[in-house]
Design a protein around this motif. Structure first.
Motif, PDB file in Angstrom:
ATOM      1  N   ILE A   1      -3.617  -0.511   0.309  1.00  0.00           N
ATOM      2  CA  ILE A   1      -4.285  -1.824   0.355  1.00  0.00           C
ATOM      3  C   ILE A   1      -5.486  -1.823  -0.577  1.00  0.00           C
ATOM      4  O   ILE A   1      -5.696  -2.773  -1.350  1.00  0.00           O
ATOM      5  CB  ILE A   1      -4.677  -2.181   1.800  1.00  0.00           C
ATOM      6  CG1 ILE A   1      -3.426  -2.315   2.671  1.00  0.00           C
ATOM      7  CG2 ILE A   1      -5.519  -3.463   1.839  1.00  0.00           C
ATOM      8  CD1 ILE A   1      -3.695  -2.331   4.165  1.00  0.00           C
ATOM      9  N   TYR A   2      -6.264  -0.755  -0.530  1.00  0.00           N
ATOM     10  CA  TYR A   2      -7.427  -0.619  -1.400  1.00  0.00           C
ATOM     11  C   TYR A   2      -7.002  -0.671  -2.869  1.00  0.00           C
ATOM     12  O   TYR A   2      -7.609  -1.375  -3.679  1.00  0.00           O
ATOM     13  CB  TYR A   2      -8.137   0.701  -1.082  1.00  0.00           C
ATOM     14  CG  TYR A   2      -9.284   1.051  -1.985  1.00  0.00           C
ATOM     15  CD1 TYR A   2     -10.514   0.422  -1.844  1.00  0.00           C
ATOM     16  CD2 TYR A   2      -9.158   2.046  -2.953  1.00  0.00           C
ATOM     17  CE1 TYR A   2     -11.586   0.757  -2.658  1.00  0.00           C
ATOM     18  CE2 TYR A   2     -10.222   2.383  -3.771  1.00  0.00           C
ATOM     19  CZ  TYR A   2     -11.436   1.736  -3.629  1.00  0.00           C
ATOM     20  OH  TYR A   2     -12.486   2.067  -4.435  1.00  0.00           O
ATOM     21  N   GLY A   3      -5.942   0.070  -3.205  1.00  0.00           N
ATOM     22  CA  GLY A   3      -5.448   0.074  -4.583  1.00  0.00           C
ATOM     23  C   GLY A   3      -4.999  -1.302  -5.040  1.00  0.00           C
ATOM     24  O   GLY A   3      -5.225  -1.691  -6.192  1.00  0.00           O
ATOM     25  N   ILE A   4      -4.358  -2.044  -4.148  1.00  0.00           N
ATOM     26  CA  ILE A   4      -3.952  -3.417  -4.480  1.00  0.00           C
ATOM     27  C   ILE A   4      -5.180  -4.282  -4.746  1.00  0.00           C
ATOM     28  O   ILE A   4      -5.226  -5.036  -5.726  1.00  0.00           O
ATOM     29  CB  ILE A   4      -3.083  -4.015  -3.355  1.00  0.00           C
ATOM     30  CG1 ILE A   4      -1.723  -3.306  -3.303  1.00  0.00           C
ATOM     31  CG2 ILE A   4      -2.912  -5.524  -3.541  1.00  0.00           C
ATOM     32  CD1 ILE A   4      -0.903  -3.599  -2.056  1.00  0.00           C
ATOM     33  N   LEU A   5      -6.185  -4.147  -3.890  1.00  0.00           N
ATOM     34  CA  LEU A   5      -7.398  -4.957  -4.026  1.00  0.00           C
ATOM     35  C   LEU A   5      -8.177  -4.645  -5.302  1.00  0.00           C
ATOM     36  O   LEU A   5      -8.824  -5.541  -5.862  1.00  0.00           O
ATOM     37  CB  LEU A   5      -8.294  -4.789  -2.802  1.00  0.00           C
ATOM     38  CG  LEU A   5      -7.732  -5.359  -1.493  1.00  0.00           C
ATOM     39  CD1 LEU A   5      -8.610  -4.959  -0.310  1.00  0.00           C
ATOM     40  CD2 LEU A   5      -7.591  -6.872  -1.580  1.00  0.00           C
ATOM     41  N   ILE A   6      -8.124  -3.390  -5.761  1.00  0.00           N
ATOM     42  CA  ILE A   6      -8.845  -3.043  -6.991  1.00  0.00           C
ATOM     43  C   ILE A   6      -7.909  -2.992  -8.202  1.00  0.00           C
ATOM     44  O   ILE A   6      -8.326  -2.622  -9.294  1.00  0.00           O
ATOM     45  CB  ILE A   6      -9.622  -1.716  -6.851  1.00  0.00           C
ATOM     46  CG1 ILE A   6      -8.681  -0.524  -6.687  1.00  0.00           C
ATOM     47  CG2 ILE A   6     -10.651  -1.801  -5.739  1.00  0.00           C
ATOM     48  CD1 ILE A   6      -9.362   0.826  -6.858  1.00  0.00           C
ATOM     49  N   SER A   7      -6.645  -3.350  -7.989  1.00  0.00           N
ATOM     50  CA  SER A   7      -5.634  -3.381  -9.059  1.00  0.00           C
ATOM     51  C   SER A   7      -5.471  -2.031  -9.750  1.00  0.00           C
ATOM     52  O   SER A   7      -5.502  -1.928 -10.977  1.00  0.00           O
ATOM     53  CB  SER A   7      -5.983  -4.457 -10.094  1.00  0.00           C
ATOM     54  OG  SER A   7      -6.046  -5.717  -9.490  1.00  0.00           O
ATOM     55  N   SER A   8      -5.287  -0.983  -8.943  1.00  0.00           N
ATOM     56  CA  SER A   8      -5.128   0.361  -9.484  1.00  0.00           C
ATOM     57  C   SER A   8      -3.732   0.894  -9.161  1.00  0.00           C
ATOM     58  O   SER A   8      -3.481   1.354  -8.042  1.00  0.00           O
ATOM     59  CB  SER A   8      -6.202   1.298  -8.919  1.00  0.00           C
ATOM     60  OG  SER A   8      -5.992   2.612  -9.391  1.00  0.00           O
ATOM     61  N   LEU A   9      -2.850   0.832 -10.143  1.00  0.00           N
ATOM     62  CA  LEU A   9      -1.481   1.277  -9.936  1.00  0.00           C
ATOM     63  C   LEU A   9      -1.378   2.760  -9.560  1.00  0.00           C
ATOM     64  O   LEU A   9      -0.582   3.110  -8.679  1.00  0.00           O
ATOM     65  CB  LEU A   9      -0.624   0.968 -11.165  1.00  0.00           C
ATOM     66  CG  LEU A   9       0.876   1.102 -10.982  1.00  0.00           C
ATOM     67  CD1 LEU A   9       1.380   0.272  -9.822  1.00  0.00           C
ATOM     68  CD2 LEU A   9       1.598   0.734 -12.261  1.00  0.00           C
ATOM     69  N   PRO A  10      -2.159   3.676 -10.166  1.00  0.00           N
ATOM     70  CA  PRO A  10      -2.066   5.080  -9.748  1.00  0.00           C
ATOM     71  C   PRO A  10      -2.427   5.295  -8.272  1.00  0.00           C
ATOM     72  O   PRO A  10      -1.780   6.081  -7.580  1.00  0.00           O
ATOM     73  CB  PRO A  10      -3.061   5.807 -10.660  1.00  0.00           C
ATOM     74  CG  PRO A  10      -3.171   4.927 -11.863  1.00  0.00           C
ATOM     75  CD  PRO A  10      -3.028   3.524 -11.348  1.00  0.00           C
ATOM     76  N   VAL A  11      -3.436   4.610  -7.774  1.00  0.00           N
ATOM     77  CA  VAL A  11      -3.824   4.729  -6.365  1.00  0.00           C
ATOM     78  C   VAL A  11      -2.706   4.198  -5.478  1.00  0.00           C
ATOM     79  O   VAL A  11      -2.341   4.820  -4.474  1.00  0.00           O
ATOM     80  CB  VAL A  11      -5.153   3.972  -6.089  1.00  0.00           C
ATOM     81  CG1 VAL A  11      -5.443   3.915  -4.599  1.00  0.00           C
ATOM     82  CG2 VAL A  11      -6.301   4.632  -6.835  1.00  0.00           C
ATOM     83  N   ILE A  12      -2.133   3.069  -5.863  1.00  0.00           N
ATOM     84  CA  ILE A  12      -1.034   2.478  -5.094  1.00  0.00           C
ATOM     85  C   ILE A  12       0.170   3.414  -5.082  1.00  0.00           C
ATOM     86  O   ILE A  12       0.711   3.722  -4.011  1.00  0.00           O
ATOM     87  CB  ILE A  12      -0.635   1.108  -5.675  1.00  0.00           C
ATOM     88  CG1 ILE A  12      -1.781   0.115  -5.559  1.00  0.00           C
ATOM     89  CG2 ILE A  12       0.624   0.569  -4.983  1.00  0.00           C
ATOM     90  CD1 ILE A  12      -1.600  -1.149  -6.396  1.00  0.00           C
TER      91      ILE A  12
END
Length: 77
Positions: free
Chosen positions: A40-51
């Motif tokens: 969810i955090y990765g989606i909110l910050i638009s970070s594909l590697p985190v997602i």
């Protein structure tokens, strides 16, 4: 500190706290919860590697949790 940053901290606390568990299933459940928060955090910050990493971690944890309970149900443990 905004809500997105707080979510990142919660995710970090869940993932790091999971490694303090002695019970592997508890570890996997808490770790998966942290990984879902990180997705969810990765989606909110638009970070594909985190997602991507945390979707993978969630799926691996889910597989082993499922495997544990499936084996327990049919009496293999």
């Amino acid at each position: 500190m905004n809500a997105i940053e707080i979510l990142g901290w919660v995710a970090m606390l869940l993932v790091s706290g999971s490694f303090l568990m002695k019970d592997v299933i508890k570890l996997r459940i808490i770790n998966a919860s942290g990984a879902i928060c990180f997705v969810i955090y990765g989606i909110l910050i638009s970070s594909l590697p985190v997602i991507a990493l945390n979707v993978f971690v969630t799926l691996v944890n889910g597989y082993y949790i499922y495997k544990h309970y499936a084996e327990k149900k049919i009496g293999l443990i």
